[in-house]
Design an enzyme around this catalytic site. Structure first.
Site, PDB file in Angstrom:
ATOM      1  N   GLU A 165      14.296  43.737 -54.553  1.00 60.92           N
ATOM      2  CA  GLU A 165      13.046  44.240 -55.165  1.00 60.92           C
ATOM      3  C   GLU A 165      13.319  45.379 -56.142  1.00 60.92           C
ATOM      4  OE1 GLU A 165      10.615  42.397 -54.900  1.00 60.92           O
ATOM      5  OE2 GLU A 165      11.207  41.290 -53.101  1.00 60.92           O
ATOM      6  N   GLN A 223      21.151  28.168 -63.497  1.00 63.90           N
ATOM      7  CA  GLN A 223      20.966  27.625 -62.134  1.00 63.90           C
ATOM      8  C   GLN A 223      19.580  27.030 -62.078  1.00 63.90           C
ATOM      9  OE1 GLN A 223      22.184  30.417 -59.022  1.00 63.90           O
ATOM     10  NE2 GLN A 223      20.526  29.771 -57.676  1.00 63.90           N
ATOM     11  N   ASP A 281      20.365  37.479 -46.457  1.00 59.70           N
ATOM     12  CA  ASP A 281      20.988  38.782 -46.718  1.00 59.70           C
ATOM     13  C   ASP A 281      22.507  38.730 -46.569  1.00 59.70           C
ATOM     14  OD1 ASP A 281      18.430  39.765 -47.063  1.00 59.70           O
ATOM     15  OD2 ASP A 281      18.630  41.398 -45.599  1.00 59.70           O
ATOM     16  N   LEU A 323       8.303  39.072 -47.792  1.00 61.37           N
ATOM     17  CA  LEU A 323       9.290  40.094 -47.424  1.00 61.37           C
ATOM     18  C   LEU A 323       9.111  41.344 -48.273  1.00 61.37           C
ATOM     19  CD1 LEU A 323      12.419  37.759 -47.341  1.00 61.37           C
ATOM     20  CD2 LEU A 323      11.251  38.717 -45.359  1.00 61.37           C
ATOM     21  N   GLY A 324       8.753  41.134 -49.534  1.00 59.12           N
ATOM     22  CA  GLY A 324       8.588  42.261 -50.432  1.00 59.12           C
ATOM     23  C   GLY A 324       8.167  41.794 -51.812  1.00 59.12           C
ATOM     24  N   HIS A 343      14.252  43.901 -59.343  1.00 55.17           N
ATOM     25  CA  HIS A 343      13.065  43.538 -60.151  1.00 55.17           C
ATOM     26  C   HIS A 343      12.465  44.780 -60.818  1.00 55.17           C
ATOM     27  CE1 HIS A 343      12.660  39.361 -59.033  1.00 55.17           C
ATOM     28  NE2 HIS A 343      12.294  39.568 -57.782  1.00 55.17           N
TER      29      HIS A 343
HETATM   30  N1  ARG Z   1      10.774  36.661 -51.866  1.00 53.02           N
HETATM   31  C1  ARG Z   1      10.990  38.011 -52.288  1.00 53.02           C
HETATM   32  C2  ARG Z   1      10.926  38.138 -53.818  1.00 53.02           C
HETATM   33  O1  ARG Z   1      10.871  37.199 -54.573  1.00 53.02           O
HETATM   34  C3  ARG Z   1      12.243  38.638 -51.681  1.00 53.02           C
HETATM   35  C4  ARG Z   1      13.439  37.803 -51.380  1.00 53.02           C
HETATM   36  C5  ARG Z   1      14.498  38.632 -50.669  1.00 53.02           C
HETATM   37  N2  ARG Z   1      15.636  37.906 -50.198  1.00 53.02           N
HETATM   38  C6  ARG Z   1      16.480  38.380 -49.243  1.00 53.02           C
HETATM   39  N3  ARG Z   1      17.546  37.718 -48.875  1.00 53.02           N
HETATM   40  N4  ARG Z   1      16.260  39.527 -48.656  1.00 53.02           N
HETATM   41  O2  ARG Z   1      10.881  39.206 -54.410  1.00 53.02           O
HETATM   42 ZN    ZN Z   2      12.165  38.291 -56.201  1.00 51.91          ZN
END
Ligand code: ARG
Ligand code: ZN
Ligand code: CA
Length: 258
Positions: free
Chosen positions: A168, A198, A231, A124-125, A171
């Protein structure tokens, strides 16, 4: 302090067909989601359970489209680049390089670079943490189908509310995953004191209290943007996360504030 910081963003839309060449309106929708989530103006803030409301916060960080490009010329804050590549591999960052069918970064000291394209392998990103990448690779990459909120984003439920970008950018401002990183494990941490320990990431959208790592009585904070929940299930950053991101903006990423 109640100062609000506004970070100039450039979206680099890299496309090989018209579906991938998402509209300006879809990009604007994404910017609105980012601002709503970071300022805690998200419509679903009320879905944060009462027991997590005291730590939920406005981060005082917001985002605007760049108005000047690196040469000082007016820009919409959106670049559009047609490519012959039909997919981009997240492991080689070709989307970030014009000589490889992508587009070069703008100066990371002035902009948050967000590349948008067809990323392979159901990614996804992804993002670079502060201080970990060379300038040419610094920023966020998003799959085009995650951009913006429905209905502007007609694509991949349950990731069609624009929260991949929120995650993102978290991060990019230094936040780790809420479960710490190793999975499953109770002996690692995200380094943030007001997110419960967690053991693993969350899938889908649970309800009620989900216990792990002796984190009762309230359990996992699967509503946090830094989990992997759907989301529609995400609705908060904590004060500890907001303080951490603001600290990054006054140290590693302080050039952006000038
Ligand atoms: N898997 C990606 C990551 O670790 C993005 C996860 C996004 N989750 C969401 N619910 N949009 O950076
Ligand atoms: Zn992430
Ligand atoms: Ca924690």
């Amino acid at each position: 302090v109640t100062t609000t910081i506004s970070i100039p963003v450039v979206f680099h839309v890299v496309y090989s067909n018209s579906t991938e060449n998402i509209s300006d309106a879809q990009v604007m929708s994404q910017l609105e989601v980012l601002n709503a989530d970071f300022r805690r103006m998200n419509a679903d803030a009320a879905n944060t359970p009462s027991y997590f409301q005291p730590v939920a916060t406005d981060t005082r960080i917001e985002f605007c489209l760049a108005t000047l490009d690196p040469n000082g010329n007016p820009t919409s804050g959106i670049t559009r680049t047609q490519t012959s590549r039909t997919e981009f591999d997240y492991t080689n960052d070709q989307i970030k390089s014009s000589s490889n069918g992508g587009v070069d970064a703008w100066d990371r000291n002035r902009y948050l670079n967000i590349w948008v394209g067809a990323i392979k392998d159901d990614i996804l990103g992804y993002a670079t943490l502060p201080g970990t990448a060379p300038a040419r690779l610094d920023g966020v990459v998003l799959h085009y189908a995650t951009i913006g909120a429905a209905p502007a984003n007609p694509f991949i439920w349950p990731y069609n509310m624009g929260r991949t970008a929120t995650h993102e950018v978290g991060h990019w401002l230094g936040l780790e995953h809420i479960w710490g990183g190793d999975e499953p494990s109770c002996s690692d941490s995200d380094g943030i004191s007001d997110t419960p320990n967690q053991d693993d990431y969350t899938v889908g959208c649970p309800s009620g209290i989900q216990l792990s790592c002796n984190n009762g009585p309230y359990g996992n904070m699967y509503q946090n943007y830094m989990d992997y929940s759907d989301d529609a299930c995400m609705n908060l950053f904590t004060k500890g996360q907001a303080d951490y991101m603001n600290a990054v903006l006054s140290t590693t990423r302080k050039a952006l504030l000038n």
